[in-house]
Design a protein around this motif. Structure first.
Motif, PDB file in Angstrom:
ATOM      1  N   LEU A 179       0.710  -1.077  -0.110  1.00 11.93           N
ATOM      2  CA  LEU A 179      -0.097   0.251  -0.190  1.00 11.93           C
ATOM      3  C   LEU A 179       0.671   1.258  -0.212  1.00 11.93           C
ATOM      4  CD1 LEU A 179      -2.723  -0.817   2.620  1.00 11.93           C
ATOM      5  CD2 LEU A 179      -2.692  -1.058   0.147  1.00 11.93           C
ATOM      6  N   TYR A 180       1.870   1.035   0.792  1.00  8.11           N
ATOM      7  CA  TYR A 180       2.741   2.321   0.772  1.00  8.11           C
ATOM      8  C   TYR A 180       3.465   2.626  -0.486  1.00  8.11           C
ATOM      9  CZ  TYR A 180       6.423   5.300   2.983  1.00  8.11           C
ATOM     10  OH  TYR A 180       7.196   6.477   3.484  1.00  8.11           O
ATOM     11  N   ARG A 181       3.595   1.869  -1.364  1.00  7.84           N
ATOM     12  CA  ARG A 181       4.135   1.874  -2.822  1.00  7.84           C
ATOM     13  C   ARG A 181       3.093   2.700  -3.664  1.00  7.84           C
ATOM     14  NH1 ARG A 181       6.679  -3.083  -2.125  1.00  7.84           N
ATOM     15  NH2 ARG A 181       4.900  -4.215  -3.183  1.00  7.84           N
ATOM     16  N   LEU A 182       1.941   2.422  -3.189  1.00  8.11           N
ATOM     17  CA  LEU A 182       0.684   2.919  -4.052  1.00  8.11           C
ATOM     18  C   LEU A 182       0.693   4.481  -3.811  1.00  8.11           C
ATOM     19  CD1 LEU A 182      -1.943   0.122  -4.287  1.00  8.11           C
ATOM     20  CD2 LEU A 182      -0.405   1.099  -5.951  1.00  8.11           C
ATOM     21  N   LEU A 183       1.017   4.986  -2.513  1.00  9.77           N
ATOM     22  CA  LEU A 183       0.813   6.387  -2.176  1.00  9.77           C
ATOM     23  C   LEU A 183       1.582   7.322  -3.164  1.00  9.77           C
ATOM     24  CD1 LEU A 183       1.109   6.768   1.644  1.00  9.77           C
ATOM     25  CD2 LEU A 183      -0.748   7.404   0.315  1.00  9.77           C
ATOM     26  N   SER A 184       0.839   8.218  -3.573  1.00  6.95           N
ATOM     27  CA  SER A 184       1.568   9.174  -4.534  1.00  6.95           C
ATOM     28  C   SER A 184       0.911  10.652  -4.543  1.00  6.95           C
ATOM     29  CB  SER A 184       1.610   8.856  -5.898  1.00  6.95           C
ATOM     30  OG  SER A 184       1.969   9.676  -6.763  1.00  6.95           O
ATOM     31  N   ASN A 220      -6.057   5.991  -4.846  1.00  9.03           N
ATOM     32  CA  ASN A 220      -4.901   6.751  -4.087  1.00  9.03           C
ATOM     33  C   ASN A 220      -5.753   7.338  -2.706  1.00  9.03           C
ATOM     34  OD1 ASN A 220      -2.248   7.469  -4.057  1.00  9.03           O
ATOM     35  ND2 ASN A 220      -2.904   9.663  -3.858  1.00  9.03           N
ATOM     36  N   PRO A 221      -6.885   7.820  -2.979  1.00 13.77           N
ATOM     37  CA  PRO A 221      -7.497   8.515  -1.596  1.00 13.77           C
ATOM     38  C   PRO A 221      -7.913   7.416  -0.377  1.00 13.77           C
ATOM     39  CG  PRO A 221      -8.401   9.307  -3.745  1.00 13.77           C
ATOM     40  CD  PRO A 221      -7.803   8.328  -3.919  1.00 13.77           C
ATOM     41  N   ILE A 222      -8.220   6.110  -0.846  1.00 10.95           N
ATOM     42  CA  ILE A 222      -8.470   5.074  -0.083  1.00 10.95           C
ATOM     43  C   ILE A 222      -7.214   4.555   0.604  1.00 10.95           C
ATOM     44  CG2 ILE A 222      -9.576   2.756   0.260  1.00 10.95           C
ATOM     45  CD1 ILE A 222     -11.604   4.938  -0.723  1.00 10.95           C
ATOM     46  N   VAL A 223      -6.047   4.603  -0.228  1.00 10.64           N
ATOM     47  CA  VAL A 223      -4.776   4.324   0.642  1.00 10.64           C
ATOM     48  C   VAL A 223      -4.303   5.316   1.474  1.00 10.64           C
ATOM     49  CG1 VAL A 223      -2.386   3.844   0.150  1.00 10.64           C
ATOM     50  CG2 VAL A 223      -4.084   2.901  -1.349  1.00 10.64           C
ATOM     51  N   LEU A 224      -4.474   6.474   1.152  1.00  9.67           N
ATOM     52  CA  LEU A 224      -4.386   7.779   2.011  1.00  9.67           C
ATOM     53  C   LEU A 224      -5.011   7.678   3.327  1.00  9.67           C
ATOM     54  CD1 LEU A 224      -2.530  10.235   2.649  1.00  9.67           C
ATOM     55  CD2 LEU A 224      -4.469  11.630   1.262  1.00  9.67           C
ATOM     56  N   GLU A 225      -6.169   7.309   3.443  1.00  3.42           N
ATOM     57  CA  GLU A 225      -7.332   7.472   4.363  1.00  3.42           C
ATOM     58  C   GLU A 225      -6.370   6.057   5.355  1.00  3.42           C
ATOM     59  OE1 GLU A 225     -11.725   6.077   5.488  1.00  3.42           O
ATOM     60  OE2 GLU A 225     -11.141   5.821   3.466  1.00  3.42           O
ATOM     61  N   PHE A 226      -6.199   4.942   4.605  1.00  2.00           N
ATOM     62  CA  PHE A 226      -5.803   3.723   5.371  1.00  2.00           C
ATOM     63  C   PHE A 226      -4.600   4.300   6.384  1.00  2.00           C
ATOM     64  CE2 PHE A 226      -2.627   0.525   5.894  1.00  2.00           C
ATOM     65  CZ  PHE A 226      -3.401  -0.765   6.460  1.00  2.00           C
ATOM     66  N   PHE A 227      -3.677   5.068   6.000  1.00  2.00           N
ATOM     67  CA  PHE A 227      -2.540   5.314   6.533  1.00  2.00           C
ATOM     68  C   PHE A 227      -2.771   6.489   7.727  1.00  2.00           C
ATOM     69  CE2 PHE A 227       0.057   3.260   3.236  1.00  2.00           C
ATOM     70  CZ  PHE A 227       0.856   2.706   3.911  1.00  2.00           C
ATOM     71  N   ILE A 228      -3.776   7.321   7.210  1.00  2.00           N
ATOM     72  CA  ILE A 228      -4.238   8.417   8.129  1.00  2.00           C
ATOM     73  C   ILE A 228      -4.712   7.910   9.485  1.00  2.00           C
ATOM     74  CG2 ILE A 228      -5.653  10.571   8.476  1.00  2.00           C
ATOM     75  CD1 ILE A 228      -3.330  10.958   6.848  1.00  2.00           C
ATOM     76  N   LYS A 229      -5.820   6.769   9.070  1.00  2.00           N
ATOM     77  CA  LYS A 229      -6.255   6.062  10.330  1.00  2.00           C
ATOM     78  C   LYS A 229      -5.243   5.384  11.246  1.00  2.00           C
ATOM     79  CE  LYS A 229     -10.618   6.700   9.233  1.00  2.00           C
ATOM     80  NZ  LYS A 229     -11.511   7.642  10.407  1.00  2.00           N
TER      81      LYS A 229
END
Length: 530
Positions: free
Chosen positions: A260-265, A280-289
């Motif tokens: 998932l970290y690799r997908l962040l951009s 991308n917004p879903i991946v960002l939400e994942f890391f924010i949580k």
């Protein structure tokens, strides 16, 4: 011929003879079934809860279940309505012991309404008592419903299975075999099972048991599945697991976190797969949580999360800017998060091009200030609310509160070009409620702190908007005005930070006076002091 079940005396006392007669008619007569069921439903609806329970214990529900063996839709519907009413009142153990076979047959019914109704009632019974003994055949039948193409059936099956005891369920070879079989059928079905498994994984032991059974074998593949919707659903389901330390460590050990970290951009359009723009917004939400519960760990180990937030704020697409603003607002809602991320090394990590060494919040607030004073109306309220969250203090001990106040003052100082005029005042006078409300909320936050009161004192004309009674003001704005005045009025520091003239106006304003004489005053901030 229908059965008249109206109580003779007009009260709620049950008539056992009438109930017995209705059940006998249903068991021996195949005609007028719908009418008899309808009369029963009308009669039972008139009973209070105590009498309804007595009636439910008198009625043999197997007879009602047998009425489902038809293709007549009206008969099916009234039978379901009766079963809903009666199953919901019975003790779960009694219902499972007496009607388990009929319940299982109903779950195999060709009509999806029957399946979803029974599954819904099962979930409610298990919610009341999840220690009941569920027969193996019934449990396997519920698992089978996960494969249903009817969303209501599969959804209710998921809810029902979440109530099962995970250790007992996964120790059952028939159930485990069924779960493994249906997970291999289809990715969508697999997500339903993931939903259940993640719900069960509420401890290290439970997660270890699930993993040992090989039920998470395809998880990494599903995260990178070509179907973006599949990816989105799976990632969102993983969030509750990821915010636990053991869950995050497990996901990290199997490669989910790094994937998932690799997908962040900050500019997902540059990545090979254009569908990443959606993901991308879903991946960002994942890391924010995850950052909410482990801020320093994410900051030091996965800094790209903050780099992406910063770059998106600076020059990202408007849709992503909105996501970044919401993320910052979420993080700033936790004082622990704000304190742990108050680290000057952020300048280097984010490649901040200013001369000063700033922390995360100072850098973020500079960009939020630019958005809040821009012409992008759709982004303004979110940016102002994010600023408000950053400079907001929490209730706490005096020593920690003083520390909070010093930090919020530092962050506020990063707002240049007269923020009271260009953000607060400018927002309060626009005709858009969401922007106007955000402006007054920011003013309220300033009113709660000594340095904020000093800022207000420099721009006393700003309070003209607060003192002004405007009949057209929405209730939310009226309440905020009252709260701002009451906060300043009750503050222990306002007599030192505000001018005598301003204090006099606050003490003699009509907004609070009219509120005091109102028969039902609005609820305001109580005992707020600095």
């Amino acid at each position: 011929m229908s059965v008249d079940l109206t109580p003779v005396d007009g009260n709620n006392t049950i008539d056992t003879n009438l109930i017995a007669y209705a059940m006998r008619k249903l068991s021996i007569d195949n005609t007028n079934v719908t009418e008899i069921l309808t009369d029963c439903h009308i009669y039972l609806t008139k009973l209070n809860r105590c009498d309804l329970l007595k009636a439910a214990n008198l009625i043999d529900l197997n007879i009602i279940f047998d009425c489902l063996n038809t293709t007549v839709q009206t008969q099916i519907e009234i039978s379901c309505a009766l079963l809903q009413k009666l199953l919901s009142i019975l003790q779960p153990k009694h219902a499972f012991n007496k009607y388990s076979t009929s319940i299982e047959h109903a779950i195999h019914h060709p009509n999806d309404t029957v399946k979803s109704t029974i599954l819904s009632e099962l979930e409610k019974m298990l919610a009341n008592d999840n220690n009941v003994d569920i027969q193996m055949d019934l449990a396997c039948s519920i698992v089978d419903c996960l494969t249903s193409s009817d969303m209501t059936v599969s959804y209710n099956a998921v809810r029902c299975l979440k109530r099962f005891q995970s250790d007992e369920t996964l120790s059952s070879s028939p159930i485990l075999s069924k779960l493994q079989t249906i997970m291999a059928m289809d990715p969508k079905i697999r997500t339903r099972v993931y939903d259940i498994l993640i719900h069960w994984a509420k401890s290290v032991d439970a997660l270890a048991l699930i993993s040992s059974k090989g039920l998470f074998t395809n998880l990494v593949k599903d995260i990178t599945y070509p179907d973006v919707m599949m990816q989105m659903v799976t990632i969102q389901m993983l969030i509750p697991l990821s915010i636990t330390e053991y869950g995050f460590d497990y996901l990290n050990s199997i490669g989910i976190i790094s994937g998932l970290y690799r997908l962040l951009s900050s500019n997902p359009k540059e990545l090979e797969d254009p569908l990443i723009v959606i993901l991308n917004p879903i991946v960002l939400e994942f890391f924010i949580k995850v950052t909410q519960v482990r801020p320093l760990f994410i900051f030091t180990t996965y800094p790209k999360v903050f780099v992406v937030l910063y770059e998106v704020l600076k020059e990202g697409d408007d849709s992503l800017v909105g996501v970044a603003i919401n993320a910052i607002t979420t993080l700033a809602s936790s004082w622990e998060c704000k304190m742990l991320l108050d680290n000057p090394s952020a300048s280097m990590i984010l490649n901040y091009d200013g001369d000063d060494e700033l922390d995360i919040w100072s850098i973020f607030i500079i960009e939020l200030n630019r958005i809040a004073t821009s012409t992008k109306t759709e982004l303004k309220p979110g940016a102002i609310q994010a600023i408000t969250k950053i400079i907001q203090v929490e209730k706490g001990e005096l020593s920690s509160r003083n520390d909070m106040i010093e930090r919020t003052k530092k962050w506020y100082k990063q707002l240049t070009n007269n923020p009271l005029k260009n953000i607060v005042h400018a927002s309060c006078i626009v005709p858009f409620l969401n922007i106007q409300q955000a402006g007054y909320e920011m003013l309220q936050t300033l009113a709660e702190q000594p340095w904020g009161q000093e800022e207000i004192n420099k721009c006393s004309t700003l309070l003209d908007l607060v003192f002004e009674e405007c009949p057209k003001d929405p209730i939310a704005i009226k309440d905020l005005k009252k709260m701002i005045i009451k906060t300043l009025l009750e503050s222990n520091t306002s007599k030192h930070t505000l001018s005598e003239e301003l204090l006099f106006r606050i003490q003699n304003n009509d907004v609070i006076k009219s509120n005091e004489h109102a028969p039902q005053p609005d609820v305001l901030v109580e005992n707020m002091s600095i």
